[in-house]
Design an enzyme around this catalytic site. Structure first.
Site, mmCIF file in Angstrom:
data_model
loop_
_atom_site.group_PDB
_atom_site.id
_atom_site.type_symbol
_atom_site.label_atom_id
_atom_site.label_comp_id
_atom_site.label_asym_id
_atom_site.label_seq_id
_atom_site.Cartn_x
_atom_site.Cartn_y
_atom_site.Cartn_z
ATOM 1 N N ASP A 36 -7.153 -3.799 9.412
ATOM 2 C CA ASP A 36 -6.840 -2.378 9.600
ATOM 3 C C ASP A 36 -8.022 -1.677 10.269
ATOM 4 O O ASP A 36 -9.184 -1.903 9.921
ATOM 5 C CB ASP A 36 -6.525 -1.724 8.247
ATOM 6 C CG ASP A 36 -5.790 -0.400 8.400
ATOM 7 O OD1 ASP A 36 -4.596 -0.344 8.054
ATOM 8 O OD2 ASP A 36 -6.419 0.573 8.864
ATOM 9 N N ASN A 91 4.535 1.112 2.947
ATOM 10 C CA ASN A 91 5.009 2.481 2.857
ATOM 11 C C ASN A 91 6.293 2.635 3.661
ATOM 12 O O ASN A 91 6.406 2.105 4.772
ATOM 13 C CB ASN A 91 3.936 3.442 3.384
ATOM 14 C CG ASN A 91 2.651 3.366 2.567
ATOM 15 O OD1 ASN A 91 2.693 3.269 1.349
ATOM 16 N ND2 ASN A 91 1.506 3.400 3.242
ATOM 17 N N HIS A 93 5.058 -3.151 8.070
ATOM 18 C CA HIS A 93 3.744 -3.777 7.889
ATOM 19 C C HIS A 93 3.399 -3.786 6.414
ATOM 20 O O HIS A 93 3.713 -2.849 5.680
ATOM 21 C CB HIS A 93 2.657 -3.061 8.690
ATOM 22 C CG HIS A 93 2.607 -1.574 8.495
ATOM 23 N ND1 HIS A 93 3.481 -0.712 9.109
ATOM 24 C CD2 HIS A 93 1.789 -0.789 7.746
ATOM 25 C CE1 HIS A 93 3.202 0.523 8.753
ATOM 26 N NE2 HIS A 93 2.180 0.512 7.914
#
Ligand code: AMP
Ligand code: ZN
Length: 112
Positions: free
Chosen positions: A29, A85, A98
Protein backbone atom coordinates in the site's frame (compact mmCIF):
# COMPACT_ATOMS: atom_id res chain seq x y z
CA UNK A 1 -12.18 1.36 -18.10
CA UNK A 2 -10.42 4.03 -16.11
CA UNK A 3 -9.61 1.98 -13.01
CA UNK A 4 -6.43 2.54 -10.98
CA UNK A 5 -6.10 -1.07 -9.81
CA UNK A 6 -6.83 -2.49 -13.29
CA UNK A 7 -3.88 -0.37 -14.44
CA UNK A 8 -1.67 -1.62 -11.60
CA UNK A 9 -2.69 -5.21 -12.40
CA UNK A 10 -1.82 -4.62 -16.06
CA UNK A 11 1.53 -3.07 -15.13
CA UNK A 12 0.55 0.27 -16.66
CA UNK A 13 1.06 2.00 -13.31
CA UNK A 14 4.07 0.96 -11.20
CA UNK A 15 3.65 -0.67 -7.81
CA UNK A 16 5.88 -2.21 -5.18
CA UNK A 17 4.94 -5.76 -6.08
CA UNK A 18 5.06 -8.64 -3.64
CA UNK A 19 3.49 -11.39 -5.74
CA UNK A 20 1.85 -11.86 -9.11
CA UNK A 21 0.31 -14.69 -11.09
CA UNK A 22 -2.35 -15.00 -13.79
CA UNK A 23 -5.12 -14.38 -11.26
CA UNK A 24 -3.91 -11.69 -8.91
CA UNK A 25 -1.38 -9.05 -7.96
CA UNK A 26 -0.18 -8.30 -4.42
CA UNK A 27 1.58 -4.99 -3.80
CA UNK A 28 2.46 -2.76 -0.88
CA UNK A 29 0.00 0.00 0.00
CA UNK A 30 1.26 3.46 -0.93
CA UNK A 31 -0.02 4.86 2.40
CA UNK A 32 0.68 2.08 4.92
CA UNK A 33 -1.49 1.95 8.05
CA UNK A 34 0.74 -0.61 9.78
CA UNK A 35 4.40 -1.71 9.54
CA UNK A 36 3.24 -4.37 7.07
CA UNK A 37 0.40 -3.28 4.77
CA UNK A 38 -0.14 -4.80 1.36
CA UNK A 39 -3.10 -5.22 -0.96
CA UNK A 40 -4.16 -8.26 -2.95
CA UNK A 41 -6.34 -7.66 -6.00
CA UNK A 42 -7.84 -9.84 -8.71
CA UNK A 43 -6.52 -9.00 -12.18
CA UNK A 44 -10.10 -9.17 -13.42
CA UNK A 45 -12.13 -6.09 -12.56
CA UNK A 46 -14.58 -6.82 -9.72
CA UNK A 47 -15.95 -3.68 -8.07
CA UNK A 48 -16.10 -4.95 -4.50
CA UNK A 49 -17.33 -7.90 -2.45
CA UNK A 50 -20.85 -6.97 -3.53
CA UNK A 51 -19.97 -8.04 -7.09
CA UNK A 52 -18.64 -11.48 -6.15
CA UNK A 53 -20.76 -14.28 -7.60
CA UNK A 54 -20.60 -17.93 -8.70
CA UNK A 55 -18.90 -16.94 -11.96
CA UNK A 56 -16.00 -14.98 -10.46
CA UNK A 57 -15.51 -16.29 -6.91
CA UNK A 58 -12.71 -18.73 -7.75
CA UNK A 59 -10.21 -15.88 -7.70
CA UNK A 60 -11.28 -14.97 -4.17
CA UNK A 61 -10.41 -18.47 -2.93
CA UNK A 62 -7.07 -18.24 -4.72
CA UNK A 63 -6.40 -14.84 -3.14
CA UNK A 64 -7.01 -16.20 0.36
CA UNK A 65 -4.82 -19.24 -0.33
CA UNK A 66 -2.08 -16.83 -1.38
CA UNK A 67 -2.56 -14.55 1.62
CA UNK A 68 -1.91 -17.54 3.89
CA UNK A 69 1.31 -18.30 1.99
CA UNK A 70 2.49 -14.68 1.92
CA UNK A 71 1.81 -14.26 5.63
CA UNK A 72 4.00 -17.31 6.34
CA UNK A 73 6.72 -16.06 4.00
CA UNK A 74 6.70 -12.64 5.67
CA UNK A 75 6.79 -14.22 9.11
CA UNK A 76 3.56 -12.68 10.37
CA UNK A 77 3.47 -15.06 13.32
CA UNK A 78 2.08 -12.47 15.75
CA UNK A 79 -1.14 -12.21 13.76
CA UNK A 80 -2.46 -10.14 10.94
CA UNK A 81 -5.73 -8.72 9.67
CA UNK A 82 -7.43 -9.07 6.29
CA UNK A 83 -9.85 -6.24 5.55
CA UNK A 84 -11.97 -5.29 2.59
CA UNK A 85 -14.10 -2.15 2.46
CA UNK A 86 -17.36 -2.10 0.51
CA UNK A 87 -18.76 1.28 -0.40
CA UNK A 88 -17.88 4.83 0.57
CA UNK A 89 -19.31 4.70 4.09
CA UNK A 90 -17.03 1.74 4.85
CA UNK A 91 -14.03 3.65 3.52
CA UNK A 92 -13.70 2.16 0.04
CA UNK A 93 -11.82 4.69 -2.10
CA UNK A 94 -10.77 2.48 -5.02
CA UNK A 95 -13.70 0.70 -6.71
CA UNK A 96 -11.78 -2.48 -7.59
CA UNK A 97 -11.93 -5.40 -5.14
CA UNK A 98 -8.90 -5.44 -2.85
CA UNK A 99 -7.99 -7.16 0.38
CA UNK A 100 -5.81 -5.21 2.79
CA UNK A 101 -3.36 -7.32 4.79
CA UNK A 102 -2.14 -5.49 7.90
CA UNK A 103 0.38 -6.59 10.50
CA UNK A 104 3.26 -5.51 12.68
CA UNK A 105 1.40 -3.60 15.38
CA UNK A 106 -1.46 -4.15 17.78
CA UNK A 107 -4.44 -3.57 15.51
CA UNK A 108 -7.23 -3.12 18.03
CA UNK A 109 -10.83 -4.19 17.82
CA UNK A 110 -13.39 -3.02 16.83
CA UNK A 111 -11.90 -1.03 13.95
CA UNK A 112 -12.69 2.69 13.88
P1 AMP B 1 -9.75 1.47 0.29
O1 AMP B 1 -9.76 2.82 0.96
O2 AMP B 1 -10.19 0.32 1.13
O3 AMP B 1 -10.47 1.52 -1.05
O4 AMP B 1 -8.23 1.14 -0.01
C1 AMP B 1 -7.52 1.71 -1.07
C2 AMP B 1 -6.08 1.64 -0.71
O5 AMP B 1 -5.32 1.80 -1.87
C3 AMP B 1 -5.62 2.72 0.27
O6 AMP B 1 -5.09 2.10 1.43
C4 AMP B 1 -4.58 3.50 -0.52
O7 AMP B 1 -3.51 3.94 0.28
C5 AMP B 1 -4.14 2.48 -1.55
N1 AMP B 1 -3.60 3.02 -2.79
C6 AMP B 1 -4.14 4.01 -3.55
N2 AMP B 1 -3.38 4.21 -4.64
C7 AMP B 1 -2.35 3.32 -4.57
C8 AMP B 1 -1.21 3.04 -5.40
N3 AMP B 1 -0.99 3.70 -6.55
N4 AMP B 1 -0.36 2.07 -5.00
C9 AMP B 1 -0.57 1.40 -3.84
N5 AMP B 1 -1.63 1.62 -3.03
C10 AMP B 1 -2.49 2.57 -3.38
ZN1 ZN C 1 -10.49 -2.37 -11.98
Amino acid sequence: MDCLFCKIAAGEIPSNKLYEDQWMTAFYDIDPQAPVHFLVIPKQHIGSVSEINADNSQVVARIFERIAILAKELGLTDGYRVVTNIGAAAGQTVPHLHFHVLAGRNLGWPPG
